[in-house]
Design a protein around this motif. Structure first.
Motif, PDB file in Angstrom:
ATOM      1  N   LYS A 131       0.891  -1.268   0.074  1.00 19.89           N
ATOM      2  CA  LYS A 131      -0.006   0.001   0.161  1.00 19.89           C
ATOM      3  C   LYS A 131       0.897   1.017   0.086  1.00 19.89           C
ATOM      4  O   LYS A 131       1.961   1.338   0.755  1.00 19.89           O
ATOM      5  CB  LYS A 131      -0.807   0.150   1.245  1.00 19.89           C
ATOM      6  CG  LYS A 131      -1.864  -1.132   1.534  1.00 19.89           C
ATOM      7  CD  LYS A 131      -2.957  -1.004   0.408  1.00 19.89           C
ATOM      8  CE  LYS A 131      -3.876  -2.423   0.355  1.00 19.89           C
ATOM      9  NZ  LYS A 131      -4.775  -2.471  -0.590  1.00 19.89           N
ATOM     10  N   THR A 151       4.609   0.650  -0.479  1.00 19.10           N
ATOM     11  CA  THR A 151       5.398   0.136   0.878  1.00 19.10           C
ATOM     12  C   THR A 151       4.865  -1.157   1.601  1.00 19.10           C
ATOM     13  O   THR A 151       3.380  -1.122   1.405  1.00 19.10           O
ATOM     14  CB  THR A 151       5.761   1.297   1.727  1.00 19.10           C
ATOM     15  OG1 THR A 151       6.504   0.668   2.720  1.00 19.10           O
ATOM     16  CG2 THR A 151       4.750   1.798   2.327  1.00 19.10           C
ATOM     17  N   SER A 186       2.683  -2.984   3.970  1.00 23.75           N
ATOM     18  CA  SER A 186       2.118  -2.456   5.090  1.00 23.75           C
ATOM     19  C   SER A 186       1.276  -3.807   5.766  1.00 23.75           C
ATOM     20  O   SER A 186       0.635  -4.432   5.084  1.00 23.75           O
ATOM     21  CB  SER A 186       0.987  -1.376   4.747  1.00 23.75           C
ATOM     22  OG  SER A 186       1.744  -0.253   3.869  1.00 23.75           O
ATOM     23  N   TYR A 227      -6.732  -0.709   5.862  1.00 23.62           N
ATOM     24  CA  TYR A 227      -5.430  -0.046   5.908  1.00 23.62           C
ATOM     25  C   TYR A 227      -5.299   1.450   6.160  1.00 23.62           C
ATOM     26  O   TYR A 227      -4.460   2.254   6.189  1.00 23.62           O
ATOM     27  CB  TYR A 227      -4.829  -0.561   4.521  1.00 23.62           C
ATOM     28  CG  TYR A 227      -4.306  -1.635   4.251  1.00 23.62           C
ATOM     29  CD1 TYR A 227      -3.227  -2.044   4.653  1.00 23.62           C
ATOM     30  CD2 TYR A 227      -5.190  -2.846   3.649  1.00 23.62           C
ATOM     31  CE1 TYR A 227      -2.573  -3.383   4.630  1.00 23.62           C
ATOM     32  CE2 TYR A 227      -4.651  -4.154   3.743  1.00 23.62           C
ATOM     33  CZ  TYR A 227      -3.500  -4.347   4.139  1.00 23.62           C
ATOM     34  OH  TYR A 227      -2.841  -5.436   4.035  1.00 23.62           O
ATOM     35  N   TRP A 282      -3.679   1.847   9.426  1.00 23.44           N
ATOM     36  CA  TRP A 282      -2.573   0.551   9.256  1.00 23.44           C
ATOM     37  C   TRP A 282      -1.746   0.481  10.555  1.00 23.44           C
ATOM     38  O   TRP A 282      -1.654   1.546  11.265  1.00 23.44           O
ATOM     39  CB  TRP A 282      -1.717   0.825   7.950  1.00 23.44           C
ATOM     40  CG  TRP A 282      -0.900   2.271   7.930  1.00 23.44           C
ATOM     41  CD1 TRP A 282      -1.582   3.341   7.308  1.00 23.44           C
ATOM     42  CD2 TRP A 282       0.235   2.611   8.484  1.00 23.44           C
ATOM     43  NE1 TRP A 282      -0.847   4.539   7.366  1.00 23.44           N
ATOM     44  CE2 TRP A 282       0.131   4.298   7.911  1.00 23.44           C
ATOM     45  CE3 TRP A 282       1.147   2.067   9.212  1.00 23.44           C
ATOM     46  CZ2 TRP A 282       1.433   4.925   8.155  1.00 23.44           C
ATOM     47  CZ3 TRP A 282       2.517   2.869   9.334  1.00 23.44           C
ATOM     48  CH2 TRP A 282       2.514   4.395   8.778  1.00 23.44           C
ATOM     49  N   CYS A 292       1.923  -0.785  10.753  1.00 26.82           N
ATOM     50  CA  CYS A 292       3.117  -0.457  10.508  1.00 26.82           C
ATOM     51  C   CYS A 292       3.295  -0.716   9.321  1.00 26.82           C
ATOM     52  O   CYS A 292       2.649  -1.517   8.468  1.00 26.82           O
ATOM     53  CB  CYS A 292       4.201  -1.236  11.358  1.00 26.82           C
ATOM     54  SG  CYS A 292       3.945  -2.951  11.528  1.00 26.82           S
ATOM     55  N   GLN A 293       4.480   0.062   8.756  1.00 19.79           N
ATOM     56  CA  GLN A 293       5.043  -0.132   7.157  1.00 19.79           C
ATOM     57  C   GLN A 293       6.500  -0.189   7.034  1.00 19.79           C
ATOM     58  O   GLN A 293       7.188   0.045   8.167  1.00 19.79           O
ATOM     59  CB  GLN A 293       4.657   0.954   6.507  1.00 19.79           C
ATOM     60  CG  GLN A 293       3.225   1.362   6.286  1.00 19.79           C
ATOM     61  CD  GLN A 293       3.146   2.759   5.469  1.00 19.79           C
ATOM     62  OE1 GLN A 293       3.862   3.624   5.481  1.00 19.79           O
ATOM     63  NE2 GLN A 293       2.071   2.707   4.654  1.00 19.79           N
ATOM     64  N   HIS A 316       2.161   3.432  12.879  1.00 20.73           N
ATOM     65  CA  HIS A 316       1.464   4.595  12.483  1.00 20.73           C
ATOM     66  C   HIS A 316       0.836   5.624  13.653  1.00 20.73           C
ATOM     67  O   HIS A 316       0.828   6.870  13.362  1.00 20.73           O
ATOM     68  CB  HIS A 316       0.099   3.985  11.880  1.00 20.73           C
ATOM     69  CG  HIS A 316      -1.073   5.042  11.283  1.00 20.73           C
ATOM     70  ND1 HIS A 316      -2.153   4.558  10.643  1.00 20.73           N
ATOM     71  CD2 HIS A 316      -0.845   6.549  11.056  1.00 20.73           C
ATOM     72  CE1 HIS A 316      -2.806   5.501  10.332  1.00 20.73           C
ATOM     73  NE2 HIS A 316      -2.051   6.760  10.385  1.00 20.73           N
TER      74      HIS A 316
END
Length: 127
Positions: free
Chosen positions: A39, A42, A44, A51, A54, A56-57, A70
């Motif tokens: 997403k 990246t 995610s 999302y 979210w 974390c990414q 986030h």
């Protein structure tokens, strides 16, 4: 694994890809209920496909691979692994090598983030 995530990993340099895979492994082992998809270009993680909220990414720069939370400002960084940043909400853990990655601390933060999701959503609702 999501094809978009796999393609993203394949585009990284070998060392970066290994760090990113370790982050993915830690998050997946700690919170298997999270979904993983590409997403905003990246990898995610989100709960039940939400999302918009979210958890974390993963991102990569030439210098390091990072796991961004986030609503990291709501988490207790007991190990002091968060990197200072300018966002009032986002917090990031970075690793320039696999040896820099503190799996126990990352797992603790992921667990906290999942448990804090409802509080985060409640604080973000329009009044």
């Amino acid at each position: 694994m999501d094809k978009g995530v796999q393609d993203w990993l394949d585009a990284l340099e070998t060392g970066q890809a290994e760090i990113a895979r370790r982050f993915i492994g830690i998050v997946a082992a700690t919170a298997p209920e999270l979904d993983l998809a590409l997403k905003w270009r990246t990898p995610s993680f989100a709960l039940e496909g939400d999302y918009h909220h979210w958890i974390c990414q993963i991102g990569a720069t030439k210098r390091a691979v990072g796991l961004t939370f986030h609503f990291g400002s709501l988490l207790d960084d007991r190990s002091g692994v968060f990197v200072a940043g300018s966002s009032p909400y986002l917090r990031k853990v970075e690793a320039a090598s696999e040896n820099d990655l503190d799996a126990k601390s990352v797992a603790d933060l992921v667990s906290q983030a999942v448990l804090t999701l409802d509080r985060f959503k409640a604080s973000r609702r329009p009044r």
